[in-house]
Design a protein around this motif. Sequence first.
Motif, PDB file in Angstrom:
ATOM      1  N   MET A   1       0.905  -1.087  -0.052  1.00 42.80           N
ATOM      2  CA  MET A   1      -0.106  -0.116  -0.054  1.00 42.80           C
ATOM      3  C   MET A   1       0.867   1.255   0.160  1.00 42.80           C
ATOM      4  SD  MET A   1      -2.834  -1.596   0.066  1.00 42.80           S
ATOM      5  CE  MET A   1      -3.800  -0.287  -0.042  1.00 42.80           C
ATOM      6  N   GLY A   2       0.711   2.223  -0.738  1.00 47.98           N
ATOM      7  CA  GLY A   2       1.357   3.302  -0.870  1.00 47.98           C
ATOM      8  C   GLY A   2       2.726   2.901  -1.187  1.00 47.98           C
ATOM      9  N   LYS A   3       3.667   3.572  -0.442  1.00 52.60           N
ATOM     10  CA  LYS A   3       4.885   3.393  -0.235  1.00 52.60           C
ATOM     11  C   LYS A   3       5.513   2.059   0.464  1.00 52.60           C
ATOM     12  CE  LYS A   3       9.632   5.482  -0.563  1.00 52.60           C
ATOM     13  NZ  LYS A   3      10.484   6.754  -0.322  1.00 52.60           N
ATOM     14  N   PRO A   4       5.946   1.147   0.246  1.00 55.63           N
ATOM     15  CA  PRO A   4       6.139   0.084   1.468  1.00 55.63           C
ATOM     16  C   PRO A   4       6.772   0.482   2.615  1.00 55.63           C
ATOM     17  CG  PRO A   4       6.288  -0.608  -1.002  1.00 55.63           C
ATOM     18  CD  PRO A   4       6.292   0.603  -0.965  1.00 55.63           C
ATOM     19  N   THR A   5       7.648   1.400   2.254  1.00 49.32           N
ATOM     20  CA  THR A   5       8.707   1.973   3.629  1.00 49.32           C
ATOM     21  C   THR A   5       8.242   3.346   3.955  1.00 49.32           C
ATOM     22  OG1 THR A   5      10.088   2.926   2.114  1.00 49.32           O
ATOM     23  CG2 THR A   5      10.688   0.598   2.753  1.00 49.32           C
ATOM     24  N   GLY A   6       7.065   3.798   3.542  1.00 49.90           N
ATOM     25  CA  GLY A   6       6.890   5.125   3.848  1.00 49.90           C
ATOM     26  C   GLY A   6       6.607   5.610   5.281  1.00 49.90           C
ATOM     27  N   PHE A   7       5.907   4.516   5.964  1.00 49.87           N
ATOM     28  CA  PHE A   7       5.563   4.469   7.622  1.00 49.87           C
ATOM     29  C   PHE A   7       7.040   4.517   8.527  1.00 49.87           C
ATOM     30  CE2 PHE A   7       6.154  -0.221   7.255  1.00 49.87           C
ATOM     31  CZ  PHE A   7       6.537  -0.398   8.525  1.00 49.87           C
ATOM     32  N   LEU A   8       8.015   4.196   7.754  1.00 49.71           N
ATOM     33  CA  LEU A   8       9.061   4.305   8.327  1.00 49.71           C
ATOM     34  C   LEU A   8      10.001   5.533   8.042  1.00 49.71           C
ATOM     35  CD1 LEU A   8      10.676   0.524   7.617  1.00 49.71           C
ATOM     36  CD2 LEU A   8       9.674   1.465   9.834  1.00 49.71           C
ATOM     37  N   LYS A  40      -0.377  13.484  -0.226  1.00 48.45           N
ATOM     38  CA  LYS A  40       0.439  12.127  -0.764  1.00 48.45           C
ATOM     39  C   LYS A  40       1.384  11.565   0.033  1.00 48.45           C
ATOM     40  CE  LYS A  40      -0.070  13.756  -5.617  1.00 48.45           C
ATOM     41  NZ  LYS A  40       0.989  14.315  -6.613  1.00 48.45           N
ATOM     42  N   ILE A  41       2.251  12.392   1.053  1.00 54.17           N
ATOM     43  CA  ILE A  41       3.231  11.862   1.684  1.00 54.17           C
ATOM     44  C   ILE A  41       2.440  11.309   2.938  1.00 54.17           C
ATOM     45  CG2 ILE A  41       4.975  12.623   3.333  1.00 54.17           C
ATOM     46  CD1 ILE A  41       5.822  14.406   1.463  1.00 54.17           C
ATOM     47  N   GLN A  42       1.444  11.730   3.359  1.00 53.01           N
ATOM     48  CA  GLN A  42       0.636  11.018   4.385  1.00 53.01           C
ATOM     49  C   GLN A  42       0.115   9.794   3.951  1.00 53.01           C
ATOM     50  OE1 GLN A  42       0.624  12.014   7.798  1.00 53.01           O
ATOM     51  NE2 GLN A  42       2.555  13.212   6.582  1.00 53.01           N
ATOM     52  N   GLY A  43      -0.533   9.676   2.687  1.00 55.55           N
ATOM     53  CA  GLY A  43      -1.088   8.359   2.279  1.00 55.55           C
ATOM     54  C   GLY A  43       0.103   7.614   2.292  1.00 55.55           C
ATOM     55  N   ALA A  44       1.430   7.851   1.913  1.00 57.24           N
ATOM     56  CA  ALA A  44       2.599   7.078   1.652  1.00 57.24           C
ATOM     57  C   ALA A  44       2.867   6.199   3.034  1.00 57.24           C
ATOM     58  CB  ALA A  44       3.651   7.635   1.242  1.00 57.24           C
ATOM     59  N   CYS A  49      -0.378  -3.548   6.186  1.00 53.77           N
ATOM     60  CA  CYS A  49      -0.723  -4.223   7.547  1.00 53.77           C
ATOM     61  C   CYS A  49      -1.216  -5.463   7.582  1.00 53.77           C
ATOM     62  CB  CYS A  49      -1.401  -3.053   8.393  1.00 53.77           C
ATOM     63  SG  CYS A  49      -3.013  -2.651   8.053  1.00 53.77           S
ATOM     64  N   GLY A  50      -1.827  -5.992   6.320  1.00 51.35           N
ATOM     65  CA  GLY A  50      -2.470  -7.343   6.357  1.00 51.35           C
ATOM     66  C   GLY A  50      -3.973  -7.272   6.576  1.00 51.35           C
ATOM     67  N   ILE A  51      -4.159  -6.890   7.834  1.00 54.53           N
ATOM     68  CA  ILE A  51      -5.753  -6.805   8.227  1.00 54.53           C
ATOM     69  C   ILE A  51      -5.815  -5.311   8.626  1.00 54.53           C
ATOM     70  CG2 ILE A  51      -7.449  -7.395   9.871  1.00 54.53           C
ATOM     71  CD1 ILE A  51      -5.943  -9.754  10.447  1.00 54.53           C
ATOM     72  N   PRO A  52      -6.628  -4.624   7.494  1.00 52.73           N
ATOM     73  CA  PRO A  52      -6.842  -3.090   7.825  1.00 52.73           C
ATOM     74  C   PRO A  52      -7.857  -2.761   9.019  1.00 52.73           C
ATOM     75  CG  PRO A  52      -7.845  -3.707   6.049  1.00 52.73           C
ATOM     76  CD  PRO A  52      -7.208  -5.056   6.354  1.00 52.73           C
ATOM     77  N   ASN A  68      -6.037   5.817   0.205  1.00 46.76           N
ATOM     78  CA  ASN A  68      -4.624   6.278   0.748  1.00 46.76           C
ATOM     79  C   ASN A  68      -3.726   5.952  -0.221  1.00 46.76           C
ATOM     80  OD1 ASN A  68      -5.093   7.369   3.272  1.00 46.76           O
ATOM     81  ND2 ASN A  68      -4.840   5.568   4.273  1.00 46.76           N
ATOM     82  N   ASP A  69      -3.668   4.913  -1.066  1.00 46.76           N
ATOM     83  CA  ASP A  69      -2.755   4.454  -2.021  1.00 46.76           C
ATOM     84  C   ASP A  69      -2.868   5.269  -3.251  1.00 46.76           C
ATOM     85  OD1 ASP A  69      -0.863   2.421  -3.269  1.00 46.76           O
ATOM     86  OD2 ASP A  69      -2.415   2.078  -4.478  1.00 46.76           O
ATOM     87  N   LEU A  70      -4.253   5.495  -3.789  1.00 47.11           N
ATOM     88  CA  LEU A  70      -4.808   6.406  -4.786  1.00 47.11           C
ATOM     89  C   LEU A  70      -4.066   7.782  -4.663  1.00 47.11           C
ATOM     90  CD1 LEU A  70      -8.057   4.946  -5.273  1.00 47.11           C
ATOM     91  CD2 LEU A  70      -6.408   4.724  -7.089  1.00 47.11           C
TER      92      LEU A  70
END
Length: 488
Positions: A1-8, A40-44, A49-52, A68-70
């Motif tokens: 979803m989004g950028k795979p490492t975005g939450f990091l 866009k950055i927040q969507g990233a 997480c597997g189970i939203p 969020n991904d869109l």
Amino acid sequence: MGKPTGFLEYQRLSEAYLPIAKRVKTYQEFVLRLSDEEAKIQGARCMDCGIPFCNTGCPVNNIIPDWNDLVYRGNWREAIEVLHSTNNFPEFTSRICPAPCEAACTLNIPPTAPVGIKSIERVIIDKAAENGWVVPQPPRRKTGKKIAVVGSGPAGLAAAQQLARVGHDVTVFEKSNRIGGLLRYGIPDFKLDKRLIDWRMAQMVAEGVRFQTGVLISNAALPKGVISDAKMVISAEKLKKDFDAVVLAGGSETPRDLPVPGRQLEGVYFAMEFLVPQNKENHGDIENPISAKGRHVVVIGGGDTGSDCVGTSNRHGAASVTQIELLPQPPEREDSALVWPYWPLKLRTSSSHEEGCARDWSIGTKEFVGESGKLRAIRAVRLEWKDGRMSEVEGSEFEIKADLAFLAMGFTAPVGGVLDAFGVDKDARGNAKATTDGAGCYATNVAGVYAAGDMRRGQSLVVWAIREGRQCAREVDQFLMGSTTLPR
């Protein structure tokens, strides 16, 4: 979803507010929308997480990871289509929903912070409105069935829009002089610009919905504290005769009273006796008969309505504002490991509190003290809570200076007389008795009469009202047509 490492890589960015000194001078919205790039950055940050859990934390089950991904990919038009697939009115929820979806976000487990779902939602709907992507969706064919919706709050509007879009002739009846119910009159303009209601209403009119204002459906007088502009009363029998189905979707507007000595003093009011006229004054309809300018205000009740009284009093120019609550002060931070993904009990400080407000907890009101028939002070006592039981602390009585006291302790039941007029069975709390399980969801004991939103579940959130309005519409369509294409 989004950028795979975005939450990091990215931190949560919340929406900014206009400075307090500037915003308290007007009743305009003051929350500053994120820029497209910020959204866009927040969507990233939305992780795979597997189970939203955000989907189930949201009462309307918004498909949050998808939009969020869109947004992250810049597909704004597709994002609004996904958002509208579950939520008729994201312009409302993105402003006034407390965001249980964010409490359920997997990133809400420390040390991270949840995705700013609500702020992203607002960018999506505002951008869609600005680009003309929100257009009427009239039905391809008419069914010839007529449906009455009683109440034009979020539940009634959601039900009406869904039913009109599948070809039914829908008429919405509202006791006030403008459409919106508690959306318009119960929520201050600085939290929700009422032009948004007018904008959405225009879309619904183009889809075939008819609106009748100033009409009360009842056989009894309204209880004290409930404000109405009704100039016409229509009987329940006429509605049942003229329409193939009726949806009861009024708000929970009977306020909880505080019957202590001095309650009759001038200066002691229900919250809505202050908030509703203020919204009407902002519309240019009337002048608010209650002024907090230069006065010492005490708000009794620690919820959203109390917070709205605080913000409105500050905009009046109150000399001081104090908010007291019967219950103990909640913890500043929830125990996420214990309560996630559920809605946590924790201290919530609103923008109105930040504008100026003294707050105190575990306070019981003993008496309203007056001079010459006018409120002068509140005599209160400190409370002690043990094992869920309340007791007064001996020798702890004190006075709070007060020229105005607003009772904001919640609402107990729907508007008096509506359910009785239809002969609808009530539950133990005085709400319409109608199940949401199995066959005949939202149906009352009266054939062809349905109930949704506050009128069925009691005082609740705008997002729950939208959910119930949508689901009720599906059941009504099924009842009338034998099948339905409306979503659950």
